[in-house]
Design a protein around this motif. Structure first.
Motif, PDB file in Angstrom:
ATOM      1  N   PHE A  48       0.827  -1.209   0.000  1.00 25.60           N
ATOM      2  CA  PHE A  48       0.000   0.000   0.000  1.00 25.60           C
ATOM      3  C   PHE A  48       0.861   1.258   0.000  1.00 25.60           C
ATOM      4  O   PHE A  48       0.604   2.197  -0.758  1.00 25.60           O
ATOM      5  N   HIS A 104       0.690   3.498  -3.408  1.00 28.00           N
ATOM      6  CA  HIS A 104      -0.310   4.562  -3.259  1.00 28.00           C
ATOM      7  C   HIS A 104       0.309   5.839  -2.711  1.00 28.00           C
ATOM      8  O   HIS A 104      -0.239   6.908  -2.897  1.00 28.00           O
ATOM      9  N   PHE A 105       1.427   5.705  -2.015  1.00 25.75           N
ATOM     10  CA  PHE A 105       2.038   6.881  -1.393  1.00 25.75           C
ATOM     11  C   PHE A 105       3.381   7.225  -2.033  1.00 25.75           C
ATOM     12  O   PHE A 105       3.570   8.335  -2.512  1.00 25.75           O
ATOM     13  N   HIS A 147       2.167   7.191  -6.861  1.00 19.68           N
ATOM     14  CA  HIS A 147       0.711   7.316  -6.894  1.00 19.68           C
ATOM     15  C   HIS A 147       0.143   6.290  -7.869  1.00 19.68           C
ATOM     16  O   HIS A 147       0.699   6.091  -8.957  1.00 19.68           O
ATOM     17  N   ALA A 148      -0.968   5.650  -7.472  1.00 20.89           N
ATOM     18  CA  ALA A 148      -1.567   4.597  -8.309  1.00 20.89           C
ATOM     19  C   ALA A 148      -1.921   5.112  -9.706  1.00 20.89           C
ATOM     20  O   ALA A 148      -1.811   4.371 -10.689  1.00 20.89           O
ATOM     21  N   ALA A 149      -2.305   6.398  -9.806  1.00 24.45           N
ATOM     22  CA  ALA A 149      -2.698   6.963 -11.098  1.00 24.45           C
ATOM     23  C   ALA A 149      -1.519   7.093 -12.056  1.00 24.45           C
ATOM     24  O   ALA A 149      -1.699   7.243 -13.267  1.00 24.45           O
ATOM     25  N   ASP A 150      -0.297   7.056 -11.517  1.00 23.76           N
ATOM     26  CA  ASP A 150       0.899   7.232 -12.348  1.00 23.76           C
ATOM     27  C   ASP A 150       1.545   5.905 -12.742  1.00 23.76           C
ATOM     28  O   ASP A 150       2.613   5.892 -13.355  1.00 23.76           O
ATOM     29  N   ILE A 151       0.918   4.800 -12.372  1.00 24.75           N
ATOM     30  CA  ILE A 151       1.514   3.493 -12.665  1.00 24.75           C
ATOM     31  C   ILE A 151       1.499   3.211 -14.172  1.00 24.75           C
ATOM     32  O   ILE A 151       0.504   3.421 -14.853  1.00 24.75           O
ATOM     33  N   THR A 152       2.671   2.771 -14.655  1.00 17.21           N
ATOM     34  CA  THR A 152       2.806   2.394 -16.063  1.00 17.21           C
ATOM     35  C   THR A 152       3.442   1.015 -16.118  1.00 17.21           C
ATOM     36  O   THR A 152       4.035   0.555 -15.129  1.00 17.21           O
ATOM     37  N   THR A 197       6.239  -0.740 -13.537  1.00 16.45           N
ATOM     38  CA  THR A 197       5.991  -2.064 -12.947  1.00 16.45           C
ATOM     39  C   THR A 197       7.120  -3.019 -13.325  1.00 16.45           C
ATOM     40  O   THR A 197       7.641  -3.762 -12.484  1.00 16.45           O
ATOM     41  N   TYR A 256      -2.051  -2.752 -20.423  1.00 19.61           N
ATOM     42  CA  TYR A 256      -1.873  -2.681 -18.966  1.00 19.61           C
ATOM     43  C   TYR A 256      -1.922  -1.241 -18.479  1.00 19.61           C
ATOM     44  O   TYR A 256      -2.704  -0.892 -17.579  1.00 19.61           O
ATOM     45  N   THR A 257      -1.114  -0.387 -19.102  1.00 18.16           N
ATOM     46  CA  THR A 257      -1.037   1.013 -18.668  1.00 18.16           C
ATOM     47  C   THR A 257      -2.370   1.728 -18.866  1.00 18.16           C
ATOM     48  O   THR A 257      -2.840   2.425 -17.964  1.00 18.16           O
ATOM     49  N   GLN A 308      -4.556   3.179 -15.759  1.00 15.44           N
ATOM     50  CA  GLN A 308      -4.748   4.632 -15.718  1.00 15.44           C
ATOM     51  C   GLN A 308      -6.214   4.991 -15.986  1.00 15.44           C
ATOM     52  O   GLN A 308      -6.713   5.968 -15.444  1.00 15.44           O
ATOM     53  N   GLU A 368      -7.988   4.420 -12.717  1.00 11.51           N
ATOM     54  CA  GLU A 368      -7.604   5.453 -11.744  1.00 11.51           C
ATOM     55  C   GLU A 368      -8.211   6.813 -12.081  1.00 11.51           C
ATOM     56  O   GLU A 368      -8.275   7.687 -11.220  1.00 11.51           O
ATOM     57  N   ARG A 372     -11.507   5.706  -7.024  1.00 13.85           N
ATOM     58  CA  ARG A 372     -10.730   6.326  -5.934  1.00 13.85           C
ATOM     59  C   ARG A 372     -11.437   6.107  -4.589  1.00 13.85           C
ATOM     60  O   ARG A 372     -10.795   5.799  -3.596  1.00 13.85           O
ATOM     61  N   THR A 377      -4.347  11.883  -0.484  1.00 10.08           N
ATOM     62  CA  THR A 377      -3.449  11.153  -1.386  1.00 10.08           C
ATOM     63  C   THR A 377      -4.247  10.302  -2.369  1.00 10.08           C
ATOM     64  O   THR A 377      -3.941  10.255  -3.565  1.00 10.08           O
ATOM     65  N   PHE A 378      -5.274   9.634  -1.867  1.00 10.62           N
ATOM     66  CA  PHE A 378      -6.051   8.737  -2.727  1.00 10.62           C
ATOM     67  C   PHE A 378      -6.911   9.499  -3.745  1.00 10.62           C
ATOM     68  O   PHE A 378      -7.128   9.017  -4.851  1.00 10.62           O
TER      69      PHE A 378
END
Lengths: 121, 131
Positions: A33, A37-38, A41-46, A50, B57-58, B62, B65, B71, B124-125
């Motif tokens: 986590f 997430h910290f 950020h999960a939104a920036d995962i590519t 990974t 995957y990406t 995304q 998200e 969220r 953050t989330f």
């Protein structure tokens, strides 16, 4: 003794394995986590990010063990909860093998995913 | 010195108003456990897009998200996971015979700490680009 509620028969093999996997999972789940997430950020995962993480042997091994222990802990928890609710006989056997198959399929698929993430597949 | 009380079975949900802290801990631990094992299967299903290539995957991760509802679901997942971890530590302590006298207080502490961690994590989330 103070009241103690558990779905597990204390001292049994399933109880012990549930506790041992719990000790590992407490740390790894918190790490997972925090990292995804910290720290990232999960939104920036590519996929590239990974793959970079999964290319490290230590991280890959930790995540694969996370998969195996979490699957066991979850499936064993569900089984014990249902046994605690009173399932018995054929029902108990069917649930047991259904969960064993579901758990093995999840680990197999998770392993394929992990290998795809580190570029092996 | 601790005392024993006959409060009936915890499976008798109709008596929920009479439940003690230990009974609520058992119910919440079971509920969060069901959610987490359900999520584990979903998580591997979503991550299986990695088998379809980097772009799939990406864009899947995304794309998910970017949805506000995802969220909020993640905040819910954090709450469930944090409680399961903290109450799991409490259960390990109980099994080791540590702090049995305070097992009700440690349940309340798990609840309060879960709430505090979740509230502190909301910015953050919910931060980052949304659709």
């Amino acid at each position: 003794m103070a009241e103690h509620y558990s779905s597990f028969e204390r001292g049994g093999r399933r109880w012990l394995l549930q506790r041992l996997t719990a000790v590992f999972l407490i740390g790894v789940l918190a790490f997972h986590f925090l990292l995804l997430h910290f720290a990232n950020h999960a939104a920036d995962i590519t996929f590239a990010g990974t793959q970079a993480r999964m290319s490290q042997v230590g991280y890959f091994a930790t995540m694969w063990l996370f998969l195996v222990t979490a699957t066991f802990h979850g499936v064993n928890g569900v089984y014990n909860a249902l046994v605690n609710q009173g399932i018995a006989g054929t029902q108990k056997t069917a649930v047991k093998w259904g969960l064993v198959v579901a758990g093995l399929l999840l680990v197999a698929q998770g392993t394929r995913v992990a290998l795809a993430m580190n570029g092996f597949l | 010195m601790s005392q024993s009380y006959n409060r009936g079975t915890v499976e008798d949900f109709g008596r929920w108003r009479e439940f003690s802290a230990g009974m609520w801990a058992w119910i919440f631990h079971k509920f969060t456990g069901w959610v987490l094992v359900g999520y584990l299967f979903t998580h591997i299903a979503v991550l299986s897009t990695s088998l379809g290539g980097a772009e799939l995957y990406t864009s899947t991760l995304q794309g998910l998200e970017a949805l506000l509802v995802v969220r909020f679901l993640e905040v819910g997942l954090l709450a469930v996971a944090v409680f399961h971890i903290l109450n799991g530590v409490r259960l390990l302590m109980v099994d080791l015979g540590v702090g049995l006298e305070a097992q009700d207080k440690s349940f309340y502490a798990s609840m309060v700490l879960t709430g505090a961690i979740v509230i502190a994590s909301i910015p953050t989330f919910l931060g980052g680009p949304l659709a």
